[in-house]
Design a protein around this motif. Structure first.
Motif, PDB file in Angstrom:
ATOM      1  N   VAL A 163      -1.567  -8.312   3.189  1.00  0.00           N
ATOM      2  CA  VAL A 163      -1.989  -9.686   3.458  1.00  0.00           C
ATOM      3  C   VAL A 163      -3.465  -9.731   3.867  1.00  0.00           C
ATOM      4  O   VAL A 163      -4.224 -10.604   3.412  1.00  0.00           O
ATOM      5  CB  VAL A 163      -1.106 -10.313   4.550  1.00  0.00           C
ATOM      6  CG1 VAL A 163      -1.644 -11.678   4.962  1.00  0.00           C
ATOM      7  CG2 VAL A 163       0.334 -10.448   4.057  1.00  0.00           C
ATOM      8  N   GLY A 164      -3.888  -8.786   4.716  1.00  0.00           N
ATOM      9  CA  GLY A 164      -5.275  -8.764   5.170  1.00  0.00           C
ATOM     10  C   GLY A 164      -6.247  -8.560   4.029  1.00  0.00           C
ATOM     11  O   GLY A 164      -7.311  -9.197   3.978  1.00  0.00           O
ATOM     12  N   ILE A 223     -12.638  -0.536   4.286  1.00  0.00           N
ATOM     13  CA  ILE A 223     -11.298  -0.992   4.633  1.00  0.00           C
ATOM     14  C   ILE A 223     -10.367   0.209   4.766  1.00  0.00           C
ATOM     15  O   ILE A 223     -10.126   0.926   3.791  1.00  0.00           O
ATOM     16  CB  ILE A 223     -10.731  -1.949   3.566  1.00  0.00           C
ATOM     17  CG1 ILE A 223     -11.695  -3.112   3.310  1.00  0.00           C
ATOM     18  CG2 ILE A 223      -9.360  -2.459   3.989  1.00  0.00           C
ATOM     19  CD1 ILE A 223     -11.275  -3.999   2.151  1.00  0.00           C
ATOM     20  N   TRP A 224      -9.869   0.429   5.968  1.00  0.00           N
ATOM     21  CA  TRP A 224      -8.828   1.440   6.175  1.00  0.00           C
ATOM     22  C   TRP A 224      -7.478   0.743   6.088  1.00  0.00           C
ATOM     23  O   TRP A 224      -7.231  -0.262   6.773  1.00  0.00           O
ATOM     24  CB  TRP A 224      -8.981   2.094   7.544  1.00  0.00           C
ATOM     25  CG  TRP A 224      -9.937   3.239   7.578  1.00  0.00           C
ATOM     26  CD1 TRP A 224      -9.634   4.574   7.466  1.00  0.00           C
ATOM     27  CD2 TRP A 224     -11.366   3.191   7.737  1.00  0.00           C
ATOM     28  NE1 TRP A 224     -10.775   5.334   7.533  1.00  0.00           N
ATOM     29  CE2 TRP A 224     -11.859   4.524   7.708  1.00  0.00           C
ATOM     30  CE3 TRP A 224     -12.278   2.138   7.902  1.00  0.00           C
ATOM     31  CZ2 TRP A 224     -13.203   4.817   7.837  1.00  0.00           C
ATOM     32  CZ3 TRP A 224     -13.624   2.429   8.028  1.00  0.00           C
ATOM     33  CH2 TRP A 224     -14.085   3.753   7.992  1.00  0.00           C
ATOM     34  N   SER A 225      -6.589   1.262   5.236  1.00  0.00           N
ATOM     35  CA  SER A 225      -5.282   0.631   5.076  1.00  0.00           C
ATOM     36  C   SER A 225      -4.282   1.628   4.514  1.00  0.00           C
ATOM     37  O   SER A 225      -4.649   2.711   4.050  1.00  0.00           O
ATOM     38  CB  SER A 225      -5.384  -0.587   4.140  1.00  0.00           C
ATOM     39  OG  SER A 225      -5.772  -0.184   2.832  1.00  0.00           O
ATOM     40  N   ASP A 226      -3.014   1.223   4.564  1.00  0.00           N
ATOM     41  CA  ASP A 226      -1.952   2.027   3.965  1.00  0.00           C
ATOM     42  C   ASP A 226      -1.099   1.111   3.097  1.00  0.00           C
ATOM     43  O   ASP A 226      -0.972  -0.092   3.377  1.00  0.00           O
ATOM     44  CB  ASP A 226      -1.095   2.688   5.045  1.00  0.00           C
ATOM     45  CG  ASP A 226      -0.312   3.881   4.514  1.00  0.00           C
ATOM     46  OD1 ASP A 226      -0.549   4.283   3.347  1.00  0.00           O
ATOM     47  OD2 ASP A 226       0.531   4.418   5.252  1.00  0.00           O
ATOM     48  N   PHE A 227      -0.513   1.679   2.059  1.00  0.00           N
ATOM     49  CA  PHE A 227       0.135   0.855   1.037  1.00  0.00           C
ATOM     50  C   PHE A 227       1.547   0.411   1.391  1.00  0.00           C
ATOM     51  O   PHE A 227       2.143  -0.381   0.668  1.00  0.00           O
ATOM     52  CB  PHE A 227       0.141   1.603  -0.304  1.00  0.00           C
ATOM     53  CG  PHE A 227      -1.225   2.052  -0.714  1.00  0.00           C
ATOM     54  CD1 PHE A 227      -2.215   1.126  -0.976  1.00  0.00           C
ATOM     55  CD2 PHE A 227      -1.538   3.398  -0.804  1.00  0.00           C
ATOM     56  CE1 PHE A 227      -3.492   1.522  -1.327  1.00  0.00           C
ATOM     57  CE2 PHE A 227      -2.805   3.817  -1.158  1.00  0.00           C
ATOM     58  CZ  PHE A 227      -3.785   2.879  -1.417  1.00  0.00           C
ATOM     59  N   THR A 228       2.098   0.902   2.495  1.00  0.00           N
ATOM     60  CA  THR A 228       3.408   0.438   2.945  1.00  0.00           C
ATOM     61  C   THR A 228       3.279  -0.478   4.154  1.00  0.00           C
ATOM     62  O   THR A 228       4.270  -0.780   4.814  1.00  0.00           O
ATOM     63  CB  THR A 228       4.322   1.627   3.296  1.00  0.00           C
ATOM     64  OG1 THR A 228       3.704   2.400   4.336  1.00  0.00           O
ATOM     65  CG2 THR A 228       4.564   2.508   2.077  1.00  0.00           C
ATOM     66  N   CYS A 229       2.066  -0.918   4.436  1.00  0.00           N
ATOM     67  CA  CYS A 229       1.797  -1.798   5.576  1.00  0.00           C
ATOM     68  C   CYS A 229       1.655  -3.236   5.081  1.00  0.00           C
ATOM     69  O   CYS A 229       0.692  -3.559   4.382  1.00  0.00           O
ATOM     70  CB  CYS A 229       0.516  -1.342   6.279  1.00  0.00           C
ATOM     71  SG  CYS A 229      -0.147  -2.534   7.451  1.00  0.00           S
ATOM     72  N   GLU A 249      -6.886   3.163  15.370  1.00  0.00           N
ATOM     73  CA  GLU A 249      -5.529   3.565  15.713  1.00  0.00           C
ATOM     74  C   GLU A 249      -4.472   2.799  14.933  1.00  0.00           C
ATOM     75  O   GLU A 249      -3.292   3.124  15.004  1.00  0.00           O
ATOM     76  CB  GLU A 249      -5.298   3.392  17.218  1.00  0.00           C
ATOM     77  CG  GLU A 249      -6.196   4.288  18.074  1.00  0.00           C
ATOM     78  CD  GLU A 249      -5.936   4.134  19.550  1.00  0.00           C
ATOM     79  OE1 GLU A 249      -5.241   3.152  19.931  1.00  0.00           O
ATOM     80  OE2 GLU A 249      -6.403   4.978  20.333  1.00  0.00           O
ATOM     81  N   ASP A 250      -4.864   1.783  14.221  1.00  0.00           N
ATOM     82  CA  ASP A 250      -3.918   1.012  13.424  1.00  0.00           C
ATOM     83  C   ASP A 250      -4.674   0.324  12.301  1.00  0.00           C
ATOM     84  O   ASP A 250      -5.896   0.185  12.354  1.00  0.00           O
ATOM     85  CB  ASP A 250      -3.192  -0.014  14.289  1.00  0.00           C
ATOM     86  CG  ASP A 250      -1.796  -0.330  13.754  1.00  0.00           C
ATOM     87  OD1 ASP A 250      -1.490   0.084  12.618  1.00  0.00           O
ATOM     88  OD2 ASP A 250      -1.024  -0.993  14.470  1.00  0.00           O
ATOM     89  N   VAL A 251      -3.935  -0.107  11.304  1.00  0.00           N
ATOM     90  CA  VAL A 251      -4.540  -0.750  10.149  1.00  0.00           C
ATOM     91  C   VAL A 251      -3.825  -2.064   9.852  1.00  0.00           C
ATOM     92  O   VAL A 251      -2.684  -2.262  10.284  1.00  0.00           O
ATOM     93  CB  VAL A 251      -4.480   0.190   8.915  1.00  0.00           C
ATOM     94  CG1 VAL A 251      -5.446   1.337   9.073  1.00  0.00           C
ATOM     95  CG2 VAL A 251      -3.068   0.726   8.683  1.00  0.00           C
ATOM     96  N   PRO A 252      -4.507  -2.995   9.129  1.00  0.00           N
ATOM     97  CA  PRO A 252      -5.798  -2.825   8.461  1.00  0.00           C
ATOM     98  C   PRO A 252      -6.957  -2.857   9.448  1.00  0.00           C
ATOM     99  O   PRO A 252      -6.885  -3.482  10.496  1.00  0.00           O
ATOM    100  CB  PRO A 252      -5.868  -4.028   7.521  1.00  0.00           C
ATOM    101  CG  PRO A 252      -5.068  -5.079   8.224  1.00  0.00           C
ATOM    102  CD  PRO A 252      -3.944  -4.346   8.885  1.00  0.00           C
ATOM    103  N   PHE A 253      -8.037  -2.182   9.073  1.00  0.00           N
ATOM    104  CA  PHE A 253      -9.239  -2.138   9.891  1.00  0.00           C
ATOM    105  C   PHE A 253     -10.430  -2.272   8.959  1.00  0.00           C
ATOM    106  O   PHE A 253     -10.559  -1.521   7.995  1.00  0.00           O
ATOM    107  CB  PHE A 253      -9.318  -0.822  10.668  1.00  0.00           C
ATOM    108  CG  PHE A 253     -10.266  -0.849  11.823  1.00  0.00           C
ATOM    109  CD1 PHE A 253      -9.831  -1.205  13.094  1.00  0.00           C
ATOM    110  CD2 PHE A 253     -11.615  -0.532  11.649  1.00  0.00           C
ATOM    111  CE1 PHE A 253     -10.706  -1.239  14.169  1.00  0.00           C
ATOM    112  CE2 PHE A 253     -12.494  -0.566  12.713  1.00  0.00           C
ATOM    113  CZ  PHE A 253     -12.041  -0.918  13.988  1.00  0.00           C
ATOM    114  N   GLY A 265      -6.718  -5.893  12.069  1.00  0.00           N
ATOM    115  CA  GLY A 265      -5.542  -6.716  11.837  1.00  0.00           C
ATOM    116  C   GLY A 265      -5.775  -7.824  10.830  1.00  0.00           C
ATOM    117  O   GLY A 265      -6.829  -7.943  10.220  1.00  0.00           O
ATOM    118  N   VAL A 266      -4.734  -8.657  10.663  1.00  0.00           N
ATOM    119  CA  VAL A 266      -4.815  -9.774   9.732  1.00  0.00           C
ATOM    120  C   VAL A 266      -5.526 -10.938  10.405  1.00  0.00           C
ATOM    121  O   VAL A 266      -5.097 -11.412  11.449  1.00  0.00           O
ATOM    122  CB  VAL A 266      -3.408 -10.211   9.279  1.00  0.00           C
ATOM    123  CG1 VAL A 266      -3.513 -11.437   8.364  1.00  0.00           C
ATOM    124  CG2 VAL A 266      -2.700  -9.071   8.560  1.00  0.00           C
TER     125      VAL A 266
END
Length: 229
Positions: free
Chosen positions: A16-17, A5-11, A170-174, A185-186
Motif C-alpha cells: 500500500v505504501g 525504499i526498504w520493503s518486503d514483498f509479504t508486507c 527496524e520495520d518497513v516500509p521505510f 510506514g504507510v
C-alpha cells in the motif's frame, strides 16, 4: 532526487505504501527527475508462518481491520486477499529483483511479486513462480534459472539489510528522500506530496546540470564495498 525504499514483498503495508508514493509522484511537478531505488529487507528470514492468523498478528493487523484494509487498498487500485496468503521466504525474490535491476526491469518484477502474492495468493518463494514472474517481465529464463539455483545477488540483498541495520531501520516500509528526510510506514498521498516538495526545495540549491538534465541525487554506501576517493 533519489528515493530509497526498504520493503518486503509479504508486507501489506509495503504494498500500500509503495502505491501511495507512486500516486503522489504522479502529481509531482518535477517527477521526471526522481530516481527510485528499491532496497531489500526480509521481515523475518528465519521463521515461516503457518496460518493467516499468525500473519495478521505479525503485521499488527487485527482481524477486525482486515476488511477495512482490503477496502482501502481497493480504493487505490490494489487487491489484497488475506485469506489466500501462503507461508514463504522472500530471499530469492529479493535476489531476482537485484538481477532485474541490472536489466532495467526491477519495477516490473516488484509489481508482479506484490500482485502474485497479495492478489493471486501464490508462493513467491517457489522457484517456478519466480521463473513465471521473470518470464512475464521479459527476463532471460535461463539466466534466472541459473541465479535461482546458485546464490547470485545474495550479497547485494545482504548489503541492503546491513545498511538498514546501520541506519536504524527496524520495520518497513521505510522511505529515505535524498538521504535527508525519512518516512516510515504507510502515509497519506498528501504527506508524500509534501515530503517530495520539501525535498525538492532543499535540493534546488544543489542542482548539477549535465547534458541539459537537472540532477539532484545523492549516494552513500557502507562496509568494505565502498569506492575509496
Amino acid at each position: 532526487m533519489k528515493i530509497e525504499i526498504w520493503s518486503d514483498f509479504t508486507c501489506p503495508y509495503c504494498y500500500v505504501g509503495k502505491k501511495k508514493l507512486e500516486l503522489a509522484i504522479e502529481q509531482f511537478e518535477h517527477r521526471q527527475f526522481i530516481q527510485i531505488e528499491f532496497k531489500s529487507y526480509e521481515l523475518d528470514p528465519n521463521v515461516c508462518l503457518d496460518s493467516i492468523e499468525e500473519k495478521i498478528k505479525k503485521y499488527d493487523i487485527p482481524n477486525e481491520k482486515k476488511q477495512e484494509m482490503r477496502s482501502h487498498a481497493e480504493e487505490i487500485g490494489l487487491i489484497i486477499n488475506f485469506e489466500s496468503l501462503v507461508e514463504t521466504n522472500t530471499f530469492n525474490a529479493h535476489r531476482l529483483v537485484k538481477y532485474a535491476e541490472k536489466q532495467g526491469k526491477e519495477l516490473d518484477v516488484i509489481d508482479l511479486l506484490f500482485k502474485r502474492y497479495f492478489r493471486d495468493g501464490e508462493n513467491i518463494g517457489d522457484k517456478n513462480v519466480l521463473l513465471s514472474i521473470a518470464e512475464e517481465a521479459g527476463l532471460d529464463d535461463k539466466e534466472v534459472d541459473s541465479l535461482l539455483c546458485l546464490n547470485k545477488y545474495g550479497r547485494a540483498v545482504q548489503n541492503d539489510e546491513l545498511i538498514a541495520k546501520e541506519i536504524g531501520i527496524e520495520d518497513v516500509p521505510f522511505f529515505i528522500f535524498n538521504e535527508q528526510l525519512a518516512v516510515s510506514g504507510v502515509q497519506t498521498i498528501e504527506i508524500f506530496k509534501n515530503v517530495l516538495e520539501e525535498t525538492w526545495e532543499e535540493c534546488k540549491g544543489h542542482l548539477d546540470v549535465k547534458k541539459g538534465t537537472e540532477q539532484c541525487c545523492k549516494s552513500y554506501c557502507v562496509g568494505d564495498d565502498c569506492d575509496q576517493l
